[in-house]
Write a protein that holds these residues in place. Structure first.
Motif, PDB file in Angstrom:
ATOM      1  N   SER A   1      -1.761  -4.938  -4.578  1.00  0.00           N
ATOM      2  CA  SER A   1      -0.757  -5.959  -4.291  1.00  0.00           C
ATOM      3  C   SER A   1       0.668  -5.421  -4.402  1.00  0.00           C
ATOM      4  N   GLU A   2       0.893  -4.407  -5.234  1.00  0.00           N
ATOM      5  CA  GLU A   2       2.242  -3.872  -5.421  1.00  0.00           C
ATOM      6  C   GLU A   2       2.839  -3.384  -4.108  1.00  0.00           C
ATOM      7  N   LEU A   3       2.015  -2.752  -3.260  1.00  0.00           N
ATOM      8  CA  LEU A   3       2.510  -2.233  -1.982  1.00  0.00           C
ATOM      9  C   LEU A   3       2.933  -3.365  -1.055  1.00  0.00           C
ATOM     10  N   ARG A   4       2.161  -4.430  -1.032  1.00  0.00           N
ATOM     11  CA  ARG A   4       2.502  -5.558  -0.162  1.00  0.00           C
ATOM     12  C   ARG A   4       3.738  -6.295  -0.675  1.00  0.00           C
ATOM     13  N   ARG A   5       3.861  -6.429  -2.002  1.00  0.00           N
ATOM     14  CA  ARG A   5       5.088  -7.029  -2.553  1.00  0.00           C
ATOM     15  C   ARG A   5       6.296  -6.178  -2.185  1.00  0.00           C
ATOM     16  N   LYS A   6       6.144  -4.871  -2.304  1.00  0.00           N
ATOM     17  CA  LYS A   6       7.244  -3.960  -1.994  1.00  0.00           C
ATOM     18  C   LYS A   6       7.665  -4.103  -0.538  1.00  0.00           C
ATOM     19  N   PHE A   7       6.691  -4.244   0.364  1.00  0.00           N
ATOM     20  CA  PHE A   7       6.996  -4.397   1.782  1.00  0.00           C
ATOM     21  C   PHE A   7       7.821  -5.661   2.030  1.00  0.00           C
ATOM     22  N   PHE A   8       7.352  -6.793   1.515  1.00  0.00           N
ATOM     23  CA  PHE A   8       8.064  -8.050   1.768  1.00  0.00           C
ATOM     24  C   PHE A   8       9.369  -8.118   0.984  1.00  0.00           C
ATOM     25  N   ASP A   9       9.402  -7.555  -0.215  1.00  0.00           N
ATOM     26  CA  ASP A   9      10.658  -7.529  -0.968  1.00  0.00           C
ATOM     27  C   ASP A   9      11.718  -6.723  -0.229  1.00  0.00           C
ATOM     28  N   SER A  10      11.315  -5.574   0.331  1.00  0.00           N
ATOM     29  CA  SER A  10      12.251  -4.739   1.079  1.00  0.00           C
ATOM     30  C   SER A  10      12.782  -5.470   2.302  1.00  0.00           C
ATOM     31  N   LEU A  11      11.900  -6.187   2.993  1.00  0.00           N
ATOM     32  CA  LEU A  11      12.298  -6.923   4.187  1.00  0.00           C
ATOM     33  C   LEU A  11      13.237  -8.085   3.839  1.00  0.00           C
ATOM     34  N   ILE A  12      12.847  -8.900   2.873  1.00  0.00           N
ATOM     35  CA  ILE A  12      13.670 -10.056   2.519  1.00  0.00           C
ATOM     36  C   ILE A  12      15.009  -9.606   1.947  1.00  0.00           C
ATOM     37  N   SER A  13      15.014  -8.478   1.224  1.00  0.00           N
ATOM     38  CA  SER A  13      16.254  -7.976   0.629  1.00  0.00           C
ATOM     39  C   SER A  13      17.277  -7.570   1.679  1.00  0.00           C
TER      40      SER A  13
ATOM     41  N   ASN B   1       1.033   6.188   6.648  1.00  0.00           N
ATOM     42  CA  ASN B   1       0.540   5.639   5.374  1.00  0.00           C
ATOM     43  C   ASN B   1       0.715   4.126   5.270  1.00  0.00           C
ATOM     44  N   ASP B   2       1.202   3.479   6.332  1.00  0.00           N
ATOM     45  CA  ASP B   2       1.307   2.015   6.322  1.00  0.00           C
ATOM     46  C   ASP B   2      -0.054   1.348   6.161  1.00  0.00           C
ATOM     47  N   ILE B   3      -1.129   2.066   6.489  1.00  0.00           N
ATOM     48  CA  ILE B   3      -2.470   1.499   6.349  1.00  0.00           C
ATOM     49  C   ILE B   3      -2.734   1.095   4.900  1.00  0.00           C
ATOM     50  N   GLU B   4      -2.012   1.710   3.962  1.00  0.00           N
ATOM     51  CA  GLU B   4      -2.178   1.359   2.556  1.00  0.00           C
ATOM     52  C   GLU B   4      -1.735  -0.076   2.273  1.00  0.00           C
ATOM     53  N   LEU B   5      -0.915  -0.647   3.156  1.00  0.00           N
ATOM     54  CA  LEU B   5      -0.556  -2.060   3.000  1.00  0.00           C
ATOM     55  C   LEU B   5      -1.802  -2.933   3.046  1.00  0.00           C
TER      56      LEU B   5
ATOM     57  N   GLU C   1     -13.266  -7.030   5.924  1.00  0.00           N
ATOM     58  CA  GLU C   1     -14.124  -7.219   7.093  1.00  0.00           C
ATOM     59  C   GLU C   1     -13.495  -6.796   8.415  1.00  0.00           C
ATOM     60  N   GLY C   2     -12.223  -6.434   8.410  1.00  0.00           N
ATOM     61  CA  GLY C   2     -11.576  -6.063   9.662  1.00  0.00           C
ATOM     62  C   GLY C   2     -11.978  -4.675  10.137  1.00  0.00           C
ATOM     63  N   SER C   3     -12.144  -4.517  11.435  1.00  0.00           N
ATOM     64  CA  SER C   3     -12.446  -3.198  11.997  1.00  0.00           C
ATOM     65  C   SER C   3     -11.188  -2.336  11.984  1.00  0.00           C
ATOM     66  N   GLN C   4     -11.349  -1.041  12.235  1.00  0.00           N
ATOM     67  CA  GLN C   4     -10.197  -0.152  12.296  1.00  0.00           C
ATOM     68  C   GLN C   4      -9.216  -0.600  13.379  1.00  0.00           C
ATOM     69  N   GLY C   5      -9.744  -1.002  14.514  1.00  0.00           N
ATOM     70  CA  GLY C   5      -8.890  -1.453  15.603  1.00  0.00           C
ATOM     71  C   GLY C   5      -8.112  -2.706  15.229  1.00  0.00           C
ATOM     72  N   GLN C   6      -8.780  -3.647  14.577  1.00  0.00           N
ATOM     73  CA  GLN C   6      -8.109  -4.871  14.153  1.00  0.00           C
ATOM     74  C   GLN C   6      -7.033  -4.586  13.110  1.00  0.00           C
ATOM     75  N   GLN C   7      -7.330  -3.679  12.195  1.00  0.00           N
ATOM     76  CA  GLN C   7      -6.347  -3.321  11.171  1.00  0.00           C
ATOM     77  C   GLN C   7      -5.130  -2.646  11.783  1.00  0.00           C
ATOM     78  N   LYS C   8      -5.338  -1.770  12.764  1.00  0.00           N
ATOM     79  CA  LYS C   8      -4.215  -1.112  13.441  1.00  0.00           C
ATOM     80  C   LYS C   8      -3.363  -2.127  14.198  1.00  0.00           C
ATOM     81  N   SER C   9      -4.023  -3.044  14.899  1.00  0.00           N
ATOM     82  CA  SER C   9      -3.279  -4.077  15.633  1.00  0.00           C
ATOM     83  C   SER C   9      -2.482  -4.948  14.673  1.00  0.00           C
ATOM     84  N   PHE C  10      -3.075  -5.273  13.535  1.00  0.00           N
ATOM     85  CA  PHE C  10      -2.394  -6.100  12.544  1.00  0.00           C
ATOM     86  C   PHE C  10      -1.161  -5.381  12.006  1.00  0.00           C
ATOM     87  N   LEU C  11      -1.295  -4.090  11.694  1.00  0.00           N
ATOM     88  CA  LEU C  11      -0.176  -3.324  11.146  1.00  0.00           C
ATOM     89  C   LEU C  11       0.983  -3.227  12.129  1.00  0.00           C
TER      90      LEU C  11
END
Length: 367
Positions: A129-141, A120-124, A273-283
């Motif tokens: 925006s709440e999911l992305r804030r949660k990701f970076f907040d968790s990391l920085i915390s 479910n990381d693809i939801e990032l 605009e990102g393809s599925q492959g690009q999104q997977k590589s980014f994640l």
């Protein structure tokens, strides 16, 4: 850092389970729905004092029961410790380290660092925006305890301010009370904003580095643009200008709780605009950058939890990850997979020794 053993009692679909980890790489195998993800979530619980999947502790209690407990034994060099987390319905959850109660759960965050990679990381990318804030907040915390403290303070005051705005619609406006909330939100919000901005300066080069390896494309450059109401604005004026709108909508419409981290690849937005492959590589690159950020800051490798990701990746990206395992990039690695032959075959081909557990309806059996 290494997790040496895990004990579960009435956690989700586990009535009772215990197993020991003797290898740096462990595979948890079994059909979908038998409890593989729940086992990883229990490990995540020990590091973050909460589930990665369920917002409320009561949702993690086995059906028909009233409590759960999780216990894990960790080692780091010659040092050993035990973390135990328990919850009984109707009471506050308990966290103990080496038998001593941890009264302030936020003090525990970051002591047992972990990185979870899940389907479910693809939801990032796709989600709000709440999911992305949660990701970076968790990391920085995990890296900055004061950041976590200020985040808790901010969210607490934000909740109180929003409640007051709803009450004012009925009883009339108490401007002095509003201004007191504003001062607290400005103080903690300014700190959080600066920390987020500074963190991205260090994080982005790691993301670029890992994307170049995973995608094997020197032309594409990943980017994360931090967008905030607080950028180049006087925070006091910002709250003052938004007051009429806040009173009308009965909620706080400006502040760092509206921040977003927008993902880009070269000059275009990845979500659109990102393809599925690009999104997977980014994640994958995002999670590897998370891993390395923690390793650099703490001087130790976090536990890496890979939940059923082989189903979501093509062979090329899978082999890129396996290459990192072979090169000893990671510390302890725990993998779940619904296709035993696949994961065991990949590891065997790479000459990686792995412990294997088969999970069947909440039972863990070494094979």
């Amino acid at each position: 850092m290494q997790l040496e053993s895990l004990y579960l009692y009435n956690f989700k679909n586990y009535e009772e389970g215990y197993f020991q980890f003797g290898s740096k790489v462990t595979c948890m195998l079994g059909k979908n729905g038998v409890g593989k993800t729940n086992a990883l979530d229990a490990i995540y619980y020990l590091g973050f004092t909460k589930s990665a999947l369920n917002a409320h502790d009561g949702q993690n209690v086995k059906h028909g029961e009233s409590q759960f407990s999780i216990r894990g034994s960790f080692s780091q060099g010659d040092m050993k410790s035990e973390v135990a987390c328990s919850y009984t319905q109707g009471t506050r959850k308990s966290l103990k380290v080496d038998g001593n109660e941890v009264n302030k759960l936020s003090d525990h965050i970051g002591n047992y660092p972990m990185v979870l990679v899940a389907p479910n990381d693809i939801e990032l990318i796709w989600g709000g925006s709440e999911l992305r804030r949660k990701f970076f907040d968790s990391l920085i915390s995990q890296l900055d305890r004061k950041y976590l403290e200020q985040l808790i303070i901010y969210n607490g005051h934000l909740k109180q301010r929003n409640s007051a705005l709803k009450l004012f619609a009925v009883q009339g406006v108490d401007y002095d009370l509003l201004h007191s909330y504003d001062r607290k939100l400005i103080e903690s919000g300014a700190y959080i904003h600066e920390k987020r901005k500074a963190f991205m300066t260090d994080f982005l080069p790691l993301l670029v580095l890992h994307y170049a390896f995973i995608a094997d494309n020197p032309v594409e450059t990943p980017d994360v643009k931090y967008r905030s109401d607080c950028t180049d604005r006087n925070l006091e004026v910002m709250y003052k200008d938004a007051l009429k709108r806040d009173l009308l909508l009965q909620r706080t419409t400006v502040g760092i709780h509206r921040d977003d981290f927008v993902f880009y690849l070269s000059d275009y937005e990845l979500k659109r605009e990102g393809s599925q492959g690009q999104q997977k590589s980014f994640l994958i690159s995002l999670k590897l950058a998370e891993f390395q950020s923690i390793e650099k800051a703490k001087g130790l490798k976090p536990i890496l939890l890979l939940d059923d990701i082989f189903d979501k990746l093509d062979d090329d990206r899978i082999h890129k990850l396996i290459t990192l395992v072979v090169n000893d990039t990671f510390g302890q690695l725990l993998i779940t997979d619904a296709r035993p032959d696949r994961s065991q075959g990949l590891l065997k081909e790479a000459n990686i020794e792995a412990g294997v557990f088969h999970i069947d309806n909440g039972r863990l059996m070494e094979v």
